[in-house]
Design a protein around this motif. Structure first.
Motif, short mmCIF file in Angstrom:
data_model
loop_
_atom_site.label_atom_id
_atom_site.label_comp_id
_atom_site.label_asym_id
_atom_site.label_seq_id
_atom_site.Cartn_x
_atom_site.Cartn_y
_atom_site.Cartn_z
N MET A 162 1.66 -0.94 -0.33
CA MET A 162 -0.02 -0.39 0.05
C MET A 162 0.55 1.09 0.63
SD MET A 162 -3.16 0.77 2.34
CE MET A 162 -3.33 2.40 3.04
N THR A 163 0.14 2.27 -0.57
CA THR A 163 0.57 3.69 -0.61
C THR A 163 0.96 4.74 0.47
OG1 THR A 163 1.03 3.57 -3.36
CG2 THR A 163 0.96 5.55 -2.80
N ASN A 164 2.03 4.72 0.98
CA ASN A 164 1.94 5.99 1.78
C ASN A 164 1.40 7.45 1.51
OD1 ASN A 164 2.07 7.30 4.41
ND2 ASN A 164 4.71 6.94 4.37
N PRO A 165 -0.16 7.58 2.05
CA PRO A 165 -0.21 9.24 1.50
C PRO A 165 0.16 10.20 2.03
CG PRO A 165 -2.06 7.81 2.46
CD PRO A 165 -0.82 6.90 2.53
N ALA A 179 3.73 10.02 2.44
CA ALA A 179 5.44 10.23 1.58
C ALA A 179 5.07 11.12 0.85
CB ALA A 179 5.53 8.52 1.08
N ASP A 217 7.66 9.98 -3.09
CA ASP A 217 5.79 9.13 -3.95
C ASP A 217 5.26 10.39 -4.39
OD1 ASP A 217 4.60 7.91 -5.58
OD2 ASP A 217 3.66 7.27 -3.57
N THR A 255 3.58 10.26 -6.96
CA THR A 255 1.71 10.02 -6.78
C THR A 255 1.25 10.77 -5.31
OG1 THR A 255 2.50 7.90 -5.87
CG2 THR A 255 2.52 8.18 -8.28
N ASN A 256 1.75 10.75 -4.65
CA ASN A 256 0.27 11.78 -3.73
C ASN A 256 0.98 12.83 -3.95
OD1 ASN A 256 0.72 9.57 -1.86
ND2 ASN A 256 3.05 10.28 -1.31
N HIS A 265 -4.85 7.92 -1.76
CA HIS A 265 -4.16 6.60 -1.44
C HIS A 265 -4.19 6.39 -0.26
CE1 HIS A 265 -0.66 7.42 -4.04
NE2 HIS A 265 -1.65 6.41 -5.34
#
Length: 194
Positions: A1-4, A6, A9, A11-12, A115
């Motif tokens: 799972m992506t850490n929102p 971070a 990242d 993509t956040n 995310h």
């Protein structure tokens, strides 16, 4: 799972921004600073950083000031949503020049919201979240208690979509976005209703 929460990242930081955009009411640095300080505190933003492409532990914090905004263009931090998720967030100033007002935009990127599990596709061509609207309206109300401002608007990339002078203290009947309209010493919230 992506850490929102971070920073690294990318993509956040994608897909645009859900904002509380505040029309400060002047172009005075001291007024802009007062709103910035009140906003950072009201949202309970964790940290204040100049770079959105380095994790907080990879950079020195910066002062939450107009000077830092000027130097870096944006200020970045992390904020806890009402859902309990920690997400990246940021702030940018749009300076009005001599003939208009400054704006201060506090934003949470849609990539981070996705995310964090906030579904935002409900058939509309843009993001809307009642939970985010109400939370950002609460943040705006706390800011207004500390330092009154001319207007607040809430929604997907809403900065500059109207102005306090255009609204003249009146809350629109039909609202595609949220409005925080000062009426004397009171702040009236009109939630999006379309």
């Amino acid at each position: 799972m992506t850490n929102p929460a971070a920073f690294r990242d990318r993509t956040n930081w994608s897909d645009g921004y859900y904002e509380l955009a505040v029309e400060v009411g002047s172009t005075d640095d001291a007024r802009l600073q007062a709103v910035l300080s009140a906003l950072w505190s009201a949202a309970d933003v964790q940290g204040c950083f100049g770079y959105g492409d380095r994790e907080p532990d990879e950079q020195d914090p910066v002062s939450c000031t107009v000077d830092s905004l000027t130097e870096f263009g944006h200020l970045h931090g992390q904020v806890r949503l009402p859902t309990g998720h920690m997400v990246v967030c940021g702030c940018v100033a749009i300076r009005g020049g001599d003939e208009s007002s400054d704006w201060l935009d506090f934003y949470v990127p849609l990539g981070a919201l996705a995310h964090a599990g906030l579904a935002y596709w409900d058939g509309r061509p843009f993001f809307r979240s009642r939970m985010m609207d109400d939370w950002l309206a609460g943040v705006g109300a706390k800011v207004f208690e500390r330092t009154p401002f001319a207007l607040g608007v809430i929604g997907f990339e809403v900065s500059g979509c109207t102005s306090a002078s255009t609204l003249a203290g009146k809350l629109p009947q039909t609202r595609g976005i949220g409005y925080l309209v000062p009426q004397g010493d009171l702040l009236r919230y009109g939630a999006a209703n379309t």
